[in-house]
Design an enzyme around this catalytic site. Structure first.
Site, mmCIF file in Angstrom:
data_model
loop_
_atom_site.group_PDB
_atom_site.id
_atom_site.type_symbol
_atom_site.label_atom_id
_atom_site.label_comp_id
_atom_site.label_asym_id
_atom_site.label_seq_id
_atom_site.Cartn_x
_atom_site.Cartn_y
_atom_site.Cartn_z
ATOM 1 N N SER A 1 0.824 -1.200 0.000
ATOM 2 C CA SER A 1 0.000 0.000 0.000
ATOM 3 C C SER A 1 0.871 1.269 0.000
ATOM 4 O O SER A 1 1.639 1.471 -0.946
ATOM 5 C CB SER A 1 -0.952 -0.045 1.198
ATOM 6 O OG SER A 1 -1.891 0.994 1.156
ATOM 7 N N ASP B 1 -9.675 -4.966 -4.755
ATOM 8 C CA ASP B 1 -8.949 -3.896 -4.062
ATOM 9 C C ASP B 1 -9.522 -2.545 -4.485
ATOM 10 O O ASP B 1 -9.387 -2.148 -5.646
ATOM 11 C CB ASP B 1 -7.459 -3.978 -4.399
ATOM 12 C CG ASP B 1 -6.598 -3.137 -3.469
ATOM 13 O OD1 ASP B 1 -7.096 -2.121 -2.962
ATOM 14 O OD2 ASP B 1 -5.430 -3.501 -3.265
ATOM 15 N N HIS C 1 -7.642 -5.296 -0.384
ATOM 16 C CA HIS C 1 -6.422 -4.581 -0.025
ATOM 17 C C HIS C 1 -5.713 -5.192 1.190
ATOM 18 O O HIS C 1 -4.482 -5.289 1.208
ATOM 19 C CB HIS C 1 -6.770 -3.116 0.257
ATOM 20 C CG HIS C 1 -5.614 -2.182 0.232
ATOM 21 N ND1 HIS C 1 -4.985 -1.794 -0.936
ATOM 22 C CD2 HIS C 1 -4.949 -1.544 1.229
ATOM 23 C CE1 HIS C 1 -4.001 -0.962 -0.661
ATOM 24 N NE2 HIS C 1 -3.953 -0.798 0.651
#
Length: 401
Positions: free
Chosen positions: A177, A345, A374
């Site tokens: 991320s 995601d 995610h």
């Protein structure tokens, strides 16, 4: 009265009610026992599982004191560590604990150590494991004057430099991320990329134009970043009463937050929801309001650029009207890259991942998982075989061969 003005008035009334009820506006935790319950990451999560772990402190050029942990397997010895160094770089509102929240068979930090890698765990400025600043206090506005730009060019750069010096070896990077935003930005810099052997990116992000997470889009639409600044807050701590209540107000009648995590990240298929209370013992960590503003700029403008101060300050800071872009094409074609992304995601959208791929001069090795969201890339109970086995093969051979 337009919708934004109506919302702003409601928000100010909401803030006033909090103020009058003595809500915590400092950004500090409302739980007085929280800070004392956290000591070192080694002592909290790693050593109790039987792994060797040592704590290191790295000072950035702008004075922040970052915590690094070095981990080896239960059969290893840090003094004679032989494996290739790998740096694990966490995402937004997380810290190095994110890599150790599940069992030793499921958590990437433990898995890499057991596979013989020399595991280093990064913790950026502002997180609870790191150690503050040489002169600033966390209560100082200036302490929080940074975004992911500084995390990439100062924090990640200095951690890599420290590991490179200690091990006399180039370093593998694993990012998740925001850790991938940091990695991609840092790898555009020649003095940083020369310390990196290869990079593996989970939920890779350099563009955020197609984010679909409903609560995130709501925050962007109501200019949450500007509102929080108007309150005089510079630390973004979602353990504080004011921010918890504010997020709840954004959900009220506007966004379905019954599945709160999905409203932020997209539907996650495979993490163990029964461990949620344990995860919340460690997450979320603080970040800065400026960092949130930078991320919102990426969503609004569709750019992968340095922080946008506005035309006048951009001229003073950068010598141009718009902030300079991070040129993904400048990442050396010779640098091996591996990326894994998911069909569910809502932050690292497939369209934005494709945009990233089009700008790179190389062709990264890709792993697509249709049902992954995610958070699954960190906490899926199946990530070992679905993701991490592939990553380890990449590091050991594949494009490195």
């Amino acid at each position: 009265m337009d919708k934004f003005s109506a919302f702003l008035i409601s928000f100010l009334c909401f803030f006033l009610s909090l103020f009058l009820s003595d809500a915590d506006l400092t950004g500090n935790s409302s739980d007085p026992g929280l800070a004392s319950s956290f000591h070192s990451l080694c002592a909290q999560l790693i050593e109790p599982n039987g792994y060797f772990c040592s704590e290191h402190t790295v000072q950035t050029k702008d004075g922040y004191l970052l915590a690094l942990q070095r981990v080896s397997s239960r059969s290893g010895d840090l003094r004679v560590q032989q494996g290739h160094p790998v740096l694990l770089q966490h995402g937004l509102f997380m810290a190095g604990d994110a890599w150790f929240l599940d069992s030793t068979e499921q958590s990437l930090g433990f898995i890499l150590a057991d596979q013989g890698f020399d595991v280093w765990v990064g913790n950026v400025r502002g997180t609870r494991w790191s150690h503050g600043h040489v002169s600033l206090l966390e209560t100082d506005k200036e302490f929080w004057e940074w975004s992911w730009q500084e995390l990439a060019l100062y924090d990640l750069a200095e951690m890599l430099r420290y590991i490179h010096t200690v091990t006399s070896s180039k370093v593998f990077i694993v990012g998740h991320s925001q850790g991938t935003i940091m990695s991609l930005a840092a790898l555009t810099q020649s003095d940083i990329v020369e310390m990196v052997e290869a990079a593996a990116l989970l939920s890779p992000i350099s563009y955020l134009e197609h984010v679909s997470a409903p609560l995130v889009l709501r925050m962007v639409a109501v200019h949450l970043d500007q509102m929080v600044l108007a309150l005089g807050l510079h630390q973004l701590n979602f353990r504080s009463d004011v921010l918890v209540n504010l997020v709840e107000s954004l959900c009220d009648g506007q966004v379905d937050c019954n599945d709160f995590l999905s409203s932020i990240t997209g539907k996650n298929c495979c993490f163990n929801i029964t461990r949620m209370n344990f995860y919340l013992d460690y997450e979320p960590h603080p970040s800065s309001v400026k960092n949130l503003r930078h991320l919102f700029q990426m969503i609004r403008q569709g750019t992968f650029s340095q922080y946008d101060y506005g035309i006048l300050k951009n001229l003073l800071t950068y010598g141009q009207f718009k902030p300079p872009a991070f040129d993904l094409n400048s990442i050396p074609k010779s640098l091996p890259l591996w990326m894994s992304y998911g069909g569910n995601d809502a932050l690292a959208d497939m369209t934005d991942v494709q945009h990233t791929l089009e700008e790179l001069s190389s062709k990264p090795e890709l792993l697509y998982l249709e049902n992954y969201g995610h958070i699954d890339f960190l906490l899926s109970i199946k990530a070992n075989r679905d993701i991490y086995d592939h990553m380890i093969r990449f590091f050991r051979g594949g494009k490195l061969g």
